[in-house]
Design a protein around this motif. Structure first.
Motif, mmCIF file in Angstrom:
data_model
loop_
_atom_site.group_PDB
_atom_site.id
_atom_site.type_symbol
_atom_site.label_atom_id
_atom_site.label_comp_id
_atom_site.label_asym_id
_atom_site.label_seq_id
_atom_site.Cartn_x
_atom_site.Cartn_y
_atom_site.Cartn_z
ATOM 1 N N GLU A 255 0.837 -1.207 0.000
ATOM 2 C CA GLU A 255 0.000 0.000 0.000
ATOM 3 C C GLU A 255 0.871 1.257 0.000
ATOM 4 N N ARG A 256 1.902 1.254 0.843
ATOM 5 C CA ARG A 256 2.777 2.430 0.963
ATOM 6 C C ARG A 256 3.519 2.691 -0.359
ATOM 7 N N ILE A 257 4.073 1.626 -0.948
ATOM 8 C CA ILE A 257 4.859 1.768 -2.191
ATOM 9 C C ILE A 257 3.965 2.283 -3.330
ATOM 10 N N ALA A 258 2.794 1.664 -3.492
ATOM 11 C CA ALA A 258 1.905 2.038 -4.604
ATOM 12 C C ALA A 258 1.367 3.448 -4.401
ATOM 13 N N ARG A 259 1.066 3.767 -3.152
ATOM 14 C CA ARG A 259 0.512 5.089 -2.868
ATOM 15 C C ARG A 259 1.508 6.179 -3.213
#
Ligand SMILES: [Zn+2]
Length: 429
Positions: A255-259
Motif C-alpha cells: 500500500e505504501r509503495i503504490a501510494r
C-alpha cells in the motif's frame, strides 16, 4: 413531425431517457440489471434505434447485438468517427454508467445534423451490448466483436442459468457463424470517442465537471504465496516462521509503495494455511491487482514490490513466490483525441481541463485495437458507481453534451484544415 433539436438534445431530455432505460430491468423494485442477450437488451436496443433514427441516422443491429447508427459526412461512404459506450449493466446498477455516453453521442449527432455542417467524416454511434460481462463472466464482448478480437473459446461460456453463450446467441436471434461481420476494419474508422461517468472522486475533489482521460489502466494480477513453517502457538517468537505476520508486513508495504507512486494496488483475497486459531500460519496466499496510468511505471513498481517481499521474507526466515494470473496493457488515449476533448472542455468554461487516468475498464480499451481512442469523464457524486445511488447533475450533463459536441467539431476543423493544407501544397503532401 418537427423536432425542437435544442429540446431533444438537452440535459433534461438525456436524463429523462436515462430514466426510461432504467425501467428496462430484470430486477424488481426499481433495481436495475440488464444483461447481454436478454429481453431487456432487445428492448433498450429498440429505444436507442428509435432515438438514433430521430437524430437522422440510419440504424442497424450488428452481428454481436450492438445497436449502431450512422450519419453520412460531406459525401457518402467516408470513414467514420465512432462515438459510443454501453447499455448493459451490472446487477443493482446505477442508471448512468455507459448509458450516459450512448445518449450523449446520439444527442451530439442530432445537433450536428441539425446545424447542417457537412463533416469530413461520417459519424457513427455504437451502443455496445456487453461491456460489464455480467452474464457470461467475460467483459467487453460487444466491443471485442467490433474490434475483431472475438475469441471462439467464448462460445462455451455459461451464465448462471446454465445457458452457453452460443445458445443464448441463437435464442436471441443472432447467428454465431456470422460474428465476424461485426468486426470493423481500421481504415473504416477515424477514431473513437467515449463519454463516461468517472466512477471515482477525483473530479469532484477538484470541483470540476469534466476531465480528459489520459489512459485506461491495464491491470496485472498476481497470486503471491508466502511460505513459513506451521507450528504450535507455544513456539517462542524467535523460532517462529509466521507466514501471516510476514504477509501482513508485505501488504502494508504494498500500500505504501503504490501510494507514493500514485498507482493502484489492491490486495483483495487472502487465504491462511492451515487456518487454525492455535497454529502459527505456515503459508499464506494473497492476490495483488496492480494498475497504473502507463505500463512502464506499473511494471517498475512490481519490481520494487518484489524486492520488498524478498527483504521481509529474509528478515522473517520465510520464502515467497508468485504466479501472474492476468495481464492487460494500458490503452493510451491519442494526443490528437486528448486535444479535441480538451478543447471541448475548455468551451464549457474550464480553461485548464484536468487530465486523469481511468482505473476501471471501458469499451474504448477494446476499440483501441483498431482505432485511436479518446475519452471524456463526467463527475459523479461521491465517485459512486455500480450502485443505485449513482448520480450526475443536470448541469454536468449539459456540459458533457456541449463539450462532446465541441470535441467532434474540433476534430472536423482539424481534418478540414489538414485537407486545405494538402490542397495548396504543390507536391500534394
Ligand atoms: Zn461503463
Amino acid at each position: 413531425m418537427t423536432i425542437d433539436v435544442r429540446e431533444a438534445t438537452s440535459a433534461d431530455t438525456i436524463l429523462a431517457r436515462c430514466d426510461i432505460l432504467a425501467a428496462h430491468s430484470s430486477l424488481p423494485d426499481g433495481l436495475i440489471e440488464r444483461v447481454y442477450l436478454s429481453k431487456e437488451h432487445a428492448e433498450v436496443n429498440a429505444l436507442a434505434a428509435e432515438w438514433m433514427a430521430e437524430a437522422g441516422m440510419t440504424t442497424w443491429q450488428d452481428a454481436a447485438g450492438n445497436q449502431c447508427g450512422r450519419l453520412e459526412g460531406a459525401v457518402p461512404g467516408l470513414p467514420a468517427l465512432l462515438l459510443g459506450s454501453h447499455l448493459d449493466t451490472v446487477p443493482s446498477a446505477g442508471r448512468y454508467d455507459g448509458i450516459l455516453g450512448v445518449l450523449t453521442a446520439i444527442a451530439v449527432v442530432q445537433r450536428i445534423r441539425a446545424s447542417g455542417r457537412p463533416l469530413p467524416f461520417a459519424l457513427e454511434v455504437v451502443a455496445f451490448a456487453d461491456e460489464e460481462g455480467t452474464r457470461f463472466g467475460r467483459a467487453l464482448l460487444g466491443s471485442r466483436a467490433l474490434a475483431g478480437t472475438w475469441d471462439d473459446a467464448w462460445w462455451e461460456l455459461r451464465g448462471e442459468d446454465g445457458v452457453t453463450l452460443r445458445d443464448a446467441f441463437t435464442a436471441w436471434g443472432l447467428d454465431p457463424a456470422r460474428i465476424g461481420e461485426a468486426a470493423r476494419r481500421p481504415e473504416e474508422l477515424v477514431g473513437y470517442l467515449e463519454a463516461h461517468i468517472e466512477q471515482g472522486p477525483y473530479l469532484e475533489d477538484e470541483n470540476r465537471a469534466l476531465g480528459i482521460v489520459s489512459s485506461i489502466a491495464g491491470a496485472r494480477r498476481f497470486l503471491v504465496t508466502v511460505i513459513g513453517k506451521a507450528g504450535h502457538s507455544g513456539t517462542p517468537y524467535e523460532r517462529r516462521r509466521d507466514a501471516l505476520a510476514g504477509a501482513a508486513d508485505a501488504i502494508i508495504a504494498i500500500e505504501r509503495i503504490a501510494r507514493s507512486a500514485q498507482l493502484i494496488a489492491t490486495v483483495g483475497h487472502l487465504e491462511v494455511f492451515p487456518d487454525a486459531v492455535n497454529v502459527i500460519p505456515g503459508k499464506v496466499e494473497f492476490s495483488l491487482d496492480l494498475r497504473g496510468e502507463y505500463d512502464s511505471e506499473r511494471d517498475r513498481i512490481w519490481t520494487v514490490i518484489q524486492d520488498m517481499l524478498s527483504d521481509i521474507c529474509r528478515q522473517r526466515r520465510l520464502r515467497w513466490e508468485s504466479v501472474e494470473t492476468h495481464s492487460a496493457p494500458a490503452a493510451v488515449c491519442s494526443a490528437r483525441l486528448r486535444g479535441v476533448i480538451a478543447e471541448g472542455i475548455r468551451s464549457t468554461g474550464d480553461r485548464r481541463p484536468m487530465s486523469l487516468f481511468s482505473k476501471a475498464g471501458h469499451d474504448a480499451m477494446a476499440v483501441a485495437e483498431i482505432a485511436e481512442i479518446g475519452m471524456l469523464f463526467v463527475r459523479c457524486e461521491g465517485g459512486v458507481s455500480h450502485n443505485p445511488a449513482e448520480h450526475v447533475t443536470e448541469a454536468d450533463v449539459a456540459a458533457t453534451i456541449d463539450a462532446f459536441e465541441r470535441a467532434v467539431l474540433a476534430l472536423a476543423d482539424e481534418t478540414d484544415a489538414a485537407a486545405a493544407d494538402s490542397a495548396v501544397s504543390p507536391d500534394g503532401v
